[in-house]
Design an enzyme around this catalytic site. Structure first.
Site, PDB file in Angstrom:
ATOM      1  N   HIS A 193      20.202 -11.279 126.302  1.00  0.00           N
ATOM      2  CA  HIS A 193      18.872 -10.688 126.086  1.00  0.00           C
ATOM      3  C   HIS A 193      17.970 -11.675 125.331  1.00  0.00           C
ATOM      4  O   HIS A 193      16.805 -11.860 125.672  1.00  0.00           O
ATOM      5  CB  HIS A 193      18.972  -9.421 125.231  1.00  0.00           C
ATOM      6  CG  HIS A 193      19.713  -8.278 125.860  1.00  0.00           C
ATOM      7  ND1 HIS A 193      20.668  -7.556 125.191  1.00  0.00           N
ATOM      8  CD2 HIS A 193      19.617  -7.700 127.082  1.00  0.00           C
ATOM      9  CE1 HIS A 193      21.132  -6.588 125.975  1.00  0.00           C
ATOM     10  NE2 HIS A 193      20.519  -6.661 127.128  1.00  0.00           N
TER      11      HIS A 193
ATOM     12  N   LYS B   5      25.722   9.961 123.892  1.00  0.00           N
ATOM     13  CA  LYS B   5      26.717   9.938 122.807  1.00  0.00           C
ATOM     14  C   LYS B   5      27.516   8.644 122.815  1.00  0.00           C
ATOM     15  O   LYS B   5      28.214   8.334 121.864  1.00  0.00           O
ATOM     16  CB  LYS B   5      27.668  11.120 122.966  1.00  0.00           C
ATOM     17  CG  LYS B   5      27.032  12.408 122.505  1.00  0.00           C
ATOM     18  CD  LYS B   5      28.089  13.465 122.252  1.00  0.00           C
ATOM     19  CE  LYS B   5      27.470  14.720 121.700  1.00  0.00           C
ATOM     20  NZ  LYS B   5      27.907  15.930 122.333  1.00  0.00           N
TER      21      LYS B   5
ATOM     22  N   ARG C  35      21.169 -11.365 136.086  1.00  0.00           N
ATOM     23  CA  ARG C  35      22.444 -12.046 135.901  1.00  0.00           C
ATOM     24  C   ARG C  35      23.131 -12.371 137.210  1.00  0.00           C
ATOM     25  O   ARG C  35      23.875 -13.326 137.309  1.00  0.00           O
ATOM     26  CB  ARG C  35      23.409 -11.160 135.097  1.00  0.00           C
ATOM     27  CG  ARG C  35      23.162 -11.105 133.643  1.00  0.00           C
ATOM     28  CD  ARG C  35      23.936  -9.994 133.002  1.00  0.00           C
ATOM     29  NE  ARG C  35      23.382  -8.702 133.380  1.00  0.00           N
ATOM     30  CZ  ARG C  35      23.626  -7.571 132.732  1.00  0.00           C
ATOM     31  NH1 ARG C  35      24.440  -7.568 131.709  1.00  0.00           N
ATOM     32  NH2 ARG C  35      23.073  -6.455 133.121  1.00  0.00           N
TER      33      ARG C  35
ATOM     34  N   SER D 149      26.092  -5.666 127.354  1.00  0.00           N
ATOM     35  CA  SER D 149      26.278  -4.874 126.131  1.00  0.00           C
ATOM     36  C   SER D 149      27.503  -3.971 126.241  1.00  0.00           C
ATOM     37  O   SER D 149      28.254  -3.816 125.278  1.00  0.00           O
ATOM     38  CB  SER D 149      25.046  -4.018 125.855  1.00  0.00           C
ATOM     39  OG  SER D 149      23.924  -4.822 125.668  1.00  0.00           O
TER      40      SER D 149
HETATM   41  P1  ADP Z   1      22.373  -2.753 130.108  1.00  0.00           P
HETATM   42  O1  ADP Z   1      22.174  -2.565 131.579  1.00  0.00           O
HETATM   43  O2  ADP Z   1      23.579  -3.561 129.733  1.00  0.00           O
HETATM   44  O3  ADP Z   1      22.160  -1.529 129.247  1.00  0.00           O
HETATM   45  P2  ADP Z   1      19.858  -3.512 129.165  1.00  0.00           P
HETATM   46  O4  ADP Z   1      19.243  -2.259 129.659  1.00  0.00           O
HETATM   47  O5  ADP Z   1      19.984  -3.684 127.698  1.00  0.00           O
HETATM   48  O6  ADP Z   1      21.255  -3.750 129.754  1.00  0.00           O
HETATM   49  O7  ADP Z   1      19.129  -4.771 129.795  1.00  0.00           O
HETATM   50  C1  ADP Z   1      17.749  -4.941 129.791  1.00  0.00           C
HETATM   51  C2  ADP Z   1      17.381  -6.111 130.692  1.00  0.00           C
HETATM   52  O8  ADP Z   1      18.078  -7.268 130.274  1.00  0.00           O
HETATM   53  C3  ADP Z   1      17.726  -5.948 132.167  1.00  0.00           C
HETATM   54  O9  ADP Z   1      16.704  -6.561 132.917  1.00  0.00           O
HETATM   55  C4  ADP Z   1      19.014  -6.712 132.305  1.00  0.00           C
HETATM   56  O10 ADP Z   1      19.193  -7.188 133.629  1.00  0.00           O
HETATM   57  C5  ADP Z   1      18.761  -7.848 131.359  1.00  0.00           C
HETATM   58  N1  ADP Z   1      19.994  -8.476 130.868  1.00  0.00           N
HETATM   59  C6  ADP Z   1      21.039  -7.861 130.285  1.00  0.00           C
HETATM   60  N2  ADP Z   1      22.004  -8.760 129.955  1.00  0.00           N
HETATM   61  C7  ADP Z   1      21.532  -9.975 130.352  1.00  0.00           C
HETATM   62  C8  ADP Z   1      22.068 -11.313 130.325  1.00  0.00           C
HETATM   63  N3  ADP Z   1      23.288 -11.571 129.850  1.00  0.00           N
HETATM   64  N4  ADP Z   1      21.298 -12.314 130.833  1.00  0.00           N
HETATM   65  C9  ADP Z   1      20.076 -12.031 131.335  1.00  0.00           C
HETATM   66  N5  ADP Z   1      19.530 -10.812 131.408  1.00  0.00           N
HETATM   67  C10 ADP Z   1      20.243  -9.793 130.924  1.00  0.00           C
END
Ligand code: ADP
Length: 167
Positions: free
Chosen positions: A20, A44, A95, A133
């Site tokens: 991120h 939860k 990714r 995550s």
């Molecule tokens: P998750 O799907 O793990 O809950 P998030 O909602 O936190 O992830 O992700 C928000 C954005 O960050 C999305 O566009 C997701 O594709 C991107 N993202 C998550 N992890 C990575 C990573 N390792 N490298 C690049 N982009 C990422």
């Protein structure tokens, strides 16, 4: 007077990873202001509350001296929130092809809902492509090391929280 270029990078960030952070660091160079928006979900399975995640992201971007980046909380439709804060761009990270399928669908949907809001994708740097995550939460919950996957301040909070959850 020219308009401020503002992007919104939304997600669950439970917790913020180096993947991120890479998107935030590269994305903030493209705009005047980048708002990292934590979705207010009540699952939860969350390790951190939405407000805790906002605080951890804010502390991390400040620690790194990232100018023009701030963290916030949002509820409801992302396009409505983007409009209400005057963002023109939805920033997303990619990714893999698997991400692409979901992100493609979201981008088309947000285009339909959001009118002139544009989705901009940044492709992850290879070394972060495996970071998610959900996986990091699992590793930490089983007592495994997550060093190098999340910033140190977040690692310590994660270890502390999951240790307390287990006891
Ligand atoms: P998750 O799907 O793990 O809950 P998030 O909602 O936190 O992830 O992700 C928000 C954005 O960050 C999305 O566009 C997701 O594709 C991107 N993202 C998550 N992890 C990575 C990573 N390792 N490298 C690049 N982009 C990422």
């Amino acid at each position: 007077m020219s308009q401020i270029r503002r992007a919104i990078y939304a997600g669950s960030f439970d917790p913020l990873t180096y993947g991120h952070l890479n998107i935030i660091e590269r994305g903030c160079r493209l705009v005047d202001e980048l708002v990292v928006a934590v979705a207010h979900n009540h699952s939860k399975r969350n390790v951190f509350s939405p407000q805790e995640r906002v605080d951890m992201i804010q502390a991390t971007v400040e620690e790194r001296g990232l100018r023009g980046v701030r963290a916030s909380l949002f509820e409801g439709l992302l396009v409505d929130h983007a409009r209400s804060i005057g963002a023109q761009v939805l920033l997303r990270g990619l990714r893999s092809v698997k991400d692409f399928e979901y992100e493609f669908q979201m981008a088309l949907t947000n285009k339909e809902l959001g009118g002139d809001l544009e989705t901009v994708f940044l492709v992850t740097e290879g070394k972060y492509a495996h970071l998610a995550s959900s996986l990091i939460r699992e590793i930490a919950a089983m007592g495994g090391p997550v060093t190098g996957m999340v910033p140190p301040g977040i690692e310590s909070r994660l270890v502390e929280r999951l240790r307390n959850n287990r006891s």
